[in-house]
Design an enzyme around this catalytic site. Structure first.
Site, PDB file in Angstrom:
ATOM      1  N   ASP A  82      -2.902  83.497  64.096  1.00 24.59           N
ATOM      2  CA  ASP A  82      -1.609  84.090  63.811  1.00 24.59           C
ATOM      3  C   ASP A  82      -0.511  83.050  63.979  1.00 24.59           C
ATOM      4  O   ASP A  82      -0.509  82.286  64.946  1.00 24.59           O
ATOM      5  CB  ASP A  82      -1.366  85.276  64.761  1.00 24.59           C
ATOM      6  CG  ASP A  82      -0.205  86.149  64.335  1.00 24.59           C
ATOM      7  OD1 ASP A  82       0.088  86.203  63.126  1.00 24.59           O
ATOM      8  OD2 ASP A  82       0.403  86.795  65.217  1.00 24.59           O
ATOM      9  N   GLU A 134       4.047  84.268  55.154  1.00 25.34           N
ATOM     10  CA  GLU A 134       5.219  85.093  55.432  1.00 25.34           C
ATOM     11  C   GLU A 134       6.368  84.683  54.524  1.00 25.34           C
ATOM     12  O   GLU A 134       6.649  83.494  54.363  1.00 25.34           O
ATOM     13  CB  GLU A 134       5.637  84.962  56.893  1.00 25.34           C
ATOM     14  CG  GLU A 134       6.778  85.891  57.294  1.00 25.34           C
ATOM     15  CD  GLU A 134       7.035  85.916  58.794  1.00 25.34           C
ATOM     16  OE1 GLU A 134       8.220  85.927  59.183  1.00 25.34           O
ATOM     17  OE2 GLU A 134       6.056  85.917  59.570  1.00 25.34           O
ATOM     18  N   HIS A 203       4.424  92.474  60.738  1.00 26.19           N
ATOM     19  CA  HIS A 203       4.396  91.977  62.111  1.00 26.19           C
ATOM     20  C   HIS A 203       5.335  92.856  62.937  1.00 26.19           C
ATOM     21  O   HIS A 203       6.203  93.534  62.401  1.00 26.19           O
ATOM     22  CB  HIS A 203       4.851  90.521  62.152  1.00 26.19           C
ATOM     23  CG  HIS A 203       3.866  89.565  61.582  1.00 26.19           C
ATOM     24  ND1 HIS A 203       3.490  88.405  62.226  1.00 26.19           N
ATOM     25  CD2 HIS A 203       3.148  89.593  60.426  1.00 26.19           C
ATOM     26  CE1 HIS A 203       2.601  87.759  61.494  1.00 26.19           C
ATOM     27  NE2 HIS A 203       2.386  88.460  60.394  1.00 26.19           N
ATOM     28  N   GLY A 204       5.146  92.840  64.254  1.00 28.83           N
ATOM     29  CA  GLY A 204       6.000  93.664  65.104  1.00 28.83           C
ATOM     30  C   GLY A 204       5.679  95.143  65.015  1.00 28.83           C
ATOM     31  O   GLY A 204       6.562  95.995  65.107  1.00 28.83           O
ATOM     32  N   GLY A 205       4.390  95.461  64.867  1.00 22.95           N
ATOM     33  CA  GLY A 205       3.989  96.851  64.702  1.00 22.95           C
ATOM     34  C   GLY A 205       4.322  97.748  65.874  1.00 22.95           C
ATOM     35  O   GLY A 205       4.498  98.958  65.701  1.00 22.95           O
ATOM     36  N   ASN A 226       0.368  94.231  62.602  1.00 30.33           N
ATOM     37  CA  ASN A 226       0.137  93.449  63.809  1.00 30.33           C
ATOM     38  C   ASN A 226       0.663  94.225  65.013  1.00 30.33           C
ATOM     39  O   ASN A 226       1.827  94.624  65.037  1.00 30.33           O
ATOM     40  CB  ASN A 226       0.842  92.097  63.721  1.00 30.33           C
ATOM     41  CG  ASN A 226       0.156  91.144  62.768  1.00 30.33           C
ATOM     42  OD1 ASN A 226      -0.734  91.535  62.021  1.00 30.33           O
ATOM     43  ND2 ASN A 226       0.579  89.900  62.782  1.00 30.33           N
TER      44      ASN A 226
END
Length: 277
Positions: A82, A134, A203-205, A226
């Protein structure tokens, strides 16, 4: 089952209304807990080694750990790097047995992000490894602010890079300790409209309410979430409880063993929600 790649586990999610959990690993106990959770639900899982993990544990150790767990698992397990900083780190991860790498060029100008990402895609695909990139910058809770993904740049980016998955910035942020994020659904729809066959990643789930994660998995092409902070919080709570229960215990293995079941339960909840079961 065996090791898998993003290219193997994500495309089915484009049409079946589910998503796969990318779970952030910081040590053996949580990695084992995640695989147990995935096996309990018979769902694939993505084990992720991010920068924080890599600062503490060398990539060869993480690669061996992930591959060992995958070899004994009854479900597909992706060994994922990651936020790889550059091509060298991505190649090192591949050499260490990772089956998937995420190159993060989101802070770069578009043209440079495309060039560097395409380079990594070329050598990773040659070695049978999938690549996540990204576009748009996903910021950090209490830190750098997010810069939303421009839907107008997406088609060019995916066409020129050939990425297997694309992380986007649509209101999500890393390291959120409460599910307070507001996802811009209109932006998500605009992105998927120009790249309908590319699995999207959030991201930042942990900052996204569980019900909204399930809705996004069911109704959009977001195929990977994520999740780290909420699982680290479960680990911390379990470890503190174990220490408080027996203040005289000094055995590291005994204390850490007490975290496995609570972390596995938290992971099961996350995975189950994304699977809609």
């Amino acid at each position: 089952m065996s090791l898998a790649t993003l290219q193997q586990v994500l495309p089915p999610c484009l049409t079946n209304g589910t998503a796969v959990a990318g779970l952030v690993v910081l040590g053996w106990e949580d990695a084992m807990a995640y695989v147990r959770a995935a096996e309990a639900l018979q769902r694939p899982v993505i084990l992720q080694a991010g920068p924080g993990c890599r600062a503490h544990t060398p990539l060869p150790v993480m690669g061996a750990m992930f591959r060992t767990l995958a070899a004994a698992a009854s479900v597909p397990v992706v060994a994922h790097l990651d936020h790889g900083e550059d091509a060298a780190v991505c190649q090192m991860a591949i050499d260490c047995g990772f089956t998937s790498v995420m190159y993060d060029g989101s802070a770069l100008p578009l043209a440079e992000n495309i060039t560097r990402t395409a380079e990594i895609v070329t050598f990773a695909h040659r070695q049978g490894v999938s690549v996540e990139a990204e576009l748009g910058y996903v910021g950090y809770y209490g830190g750098a602010h997010s810069l939303g993904t421009d839907p107008g740049e997406v088609a060019l980016f995916v066409r020129e890079t050939g990425v297997d998955a694309l992380a986007v910035s649509v209101g999500n942020s890393h390291l959120m300790i409460r599910p307070d994020a507001t996802v811009d659904l209109a932006r998500v729809r605009a992105i998927q409209a120009v790249a309908p066959n590319v699995p999207l990643v959030l991201h930042g789930g942990s900052g996204i309410p569980a019900a909204q994660r399930q809705q996004l998995a069911r109704e959009t092409t977001i195929c990977k979430f994520n999740i780290g902070t909420e699982l680290r919080m479960a680990f911390g709570a379990a470890l503190r409880a174990a220490i408080a229960q027996d203040p005289n215990c000094f055995d590291r293995n005994q204390l850490l063993r007490e975290t496995i079941d609570p972390v596995s339960a938290a992971a099961r909840t996350a995975i189950k929600g994304l699977a809609g079961i």
